[in-house]
Scaffold this motif. Structure first.
Motif, short mmCIF file in Angstrom:
data_model
loop_
_atom_site.label_atom_id
_atom_site.label_comp_id
_atom_site.label_asym_id
_atom_site.label_seq_id
_atom_site.Cartn_x
_atom_site.Cartn_y
_atom_site.Cartn_z
N ARG A 302 -27.96 38.38 56.87
CA ARG A 302 -28.11 38.51 57.86
C ARG A 302 -26.24 39.11 58.65
O ARG A 302 -25.94 39.41 59.75
CB ARG A 302 -28.23 37.51 58.81
N PRO A 303 -25.18 38.47 57.84
CA PRO A 303 -24.14 38.38 58.41
C PRO A 303 -23.22 39.62 58.26
O PRO A 303 -22.68 39.91 59.69
CB PRO A 303 -23.14 37.47 57.36
N ALA A 304 -23.51 40.98 57.51
CA ALA A 304 -23.03 42.28 58.49
C ALA A 304 -24.09 42.59 59.70
O ALA A 304 -23.30 43.72 59.80
CB ALA A 304 -23.75 43.02 57.13
N PHE A 305 -24.95 41.89 60.05
CA PHE A 305 -25.53 42.49 60.91
C PHE A 305 -24.72 42.31 62.61
O PHE A 305 -24.51 40.94 62.84
CB PHE A 305 -26.78 42.81 61.34
N GLY A 306 -25.12 42.75 64.03
CA GLY A 306 -25.32 42.48 64.99
C GLY A 306 -26.36 41.22 65.28
O GLY A 306 -27.21 42.03 64.56
N PRO A 307 -26.31 40.69 67.10
CA PRO A 307 -27.23 40.15 66.84
C PRO A 307 -28.10 41.50 67.05
O PRO A 307 -28.33 42.49 66.98
CB PRO A 307 -27.01 39.85 68.19
N ASN A 308 -29.92 40.72 66.94
CA ASN A 308 -31.15 41.39 66.54
C ASN A 308 -30.97 43.08 65.94
O ASN A 308 -31.79 43.78 65.48
CB ASN A 308 -31.04 42.80 68.21
N GLY A 309 -29.87 43.06 64.89
CA GLY A 309 -29.71 43.94 63.63
C GLY A 309 -30.05 43.96 62.50
O GLY A 309 -30.48 44.49 61.59
N ILE A 310 -31.00 42.79 62.72
CA ILE A 310 -31.86 42.90 61.17
C ILE A 310 -32.98 42.10 61.81
O ILE A 310 -33.06 40.89 62.37
CB ILE A 310 -31.39 42.38 59.85
N GLY A 311 -34.12 42.49 61.76
CA GLY A 311 -35.42 41.03 61.93
C GLY A 311 -36.49 41.54 60.42
O GLY A 311 -36.07 41.95 59.34
#
Ligand code: GTR
Length: 335
Positions: A302-311
């Motif tokens: 998750r830290p690699a992604f922006g908001p809504n980047g991983i679900g």
């Protein structure tokens, strides 16, 4: 669409740290697990063979195409099936999901079509047979034997291992995207790549390598898909390389029983897709795919992604790609 709640024990499980992610991480996955998917393979012919309007209770039109892809040592021919949502046209094109099917006659449901995506699919074994000793070779025989390239920083750079079948299927997903570009009513911008199980592994490897994919969806992808090698439970390297040696580079089996020596883990594969987006789906009773290991990989990435980047979602039930999995994934993709 609201996802089902997560089991409470999962939320207390230990999440592995996420090392820095650079292009060398994808090289490491190529070197140790999948093999490098080669560049190349040019769509030279795309012929519409048939069109049935108003299928799936009027929710879609079904188009069958024959495609020829020129590879360095010969042509690969594919027979694809595209479901276009009702109302899609050259004037009103819709985004596309490219997917591999286990069988040629798999169709999305009417409700899935109402989510507004075209679904372009092919039987995965048209790309590469799923057989350690196939009677007829697939696309891997149409490329010269290659060297798995690594970055200069990697010590063991000179391997000459063949790419595995998962990488071949990933190559096929990229070719489906080339095909999507030639279909009237499809908007090839912001495409989704989706797969279930072994084809979820292929979708992840396609998403990691082909930056055109805006959203990667891995459903029930398990070992060598979204689930962590270092989380105990479900299929491990010994089991997968014994039953499916052709899916990976031959040396991957040397990590059997020695998961901790693998230089990567699957949260890094998920993270390597950022800033493009990823969706992972599990089923509670799919123990072989280790749903907890899939969930922990998502949390770790998750830290690699922006908001809504991983679900992520986990639903009750067993190993399958259900309508509800499609609907959750496409609701995420639309966000
Ligand atoms: C299983 C395999 C899994 C998964 C599954 C599938 O037998 O052990 O890794 O990929 O097949 O593709 O259905």
């Amino acid at each position: 669409m609201t996802s089902p709640p997560l089991p409470e024990a999962w939320q207390r499980a230990e999440v592995p740290p996420l090392p820095a992610i650079g292009p060398e991480v994808v090289d490491e996955f190529a070197r140790t697990i999948y093999g490098r998917t080669p560049e190349g393979g040019r769509l030279t012919e795309l012929v519409l063979r048939s069109r049935e309007n108003g299928v799936l209770d009027g929710a879609a039109d079904r188009l069958r195409h024959h495609a020829v892809i020129a590879c360095p040592l010969g042509d690969l021919e594919l027979d694809t099936v595209t479901h276009l949502p009702a109302g899609a046209s050259a004037e009103h094109p819709v985004p596309v999901v490219v997917a591999l099917n286990f069988k040629s006659d798999e169709v999305p449901s009417a409700k899935v079509m109402k989510a507004g995506y075209a679904v372009l699919a092919v039987d995965y074994q048209q790309i590469e047979p799923d057989d350690p000793a196939p009677p007829a070779p697939g696309v891997r025989a149409l490329f010269p034997t290659q060297t798995t390239e690594s970055t200069e920083t990697t010590e063991t750079s000179d391997t000459t291992e063949p790419w595995g079948a998962v990488a071949a299927w990933a190559w096929g997903l990229s070719r489906l995207l080339d095909i999507a570009d030639g279909i009237e009513g499809v908007d090839p911008a912001e495409p989704v790549v989706l797969g279930h199980s072994r084809l979820g592994k292929a979708a992840l490897w396609a998403g990691a390598q082909d930056e055109r994919f805006a959203v990667t969806v891995a459903n029930g992808s398990g070992c060598c898909g979204a689930s962590l090698f270092r989380h105990p439970g479900g299929e491990d390297i010994a089991a997968i390389t014994t039953k499916f040696p052709h899916w990976f580079v031959p040396s991957f089996s040397t990590y059997a029983g020695n998961e901790s020596s693998l230089p990567v883990d699957q949260h890094q594969l998920l993270a390597s897709i950022a800033s493009r987006r990823v969706y992972v789906a599990s089923a509670e009773d799919d123990a072989w795919a280790d749903p907890v290991g899939e969930y922990l990989a998502v949390v770790a990435a998750r830290p690699a992604f922006g908001p809504n980047g991983i679900g992520y979602h986990v639903r009750p039930g067993t190993h399958d790609l259900l309508e509800e999995d499609w609907l959750h994934a496409l609701a995420f993709a639309k966000r």
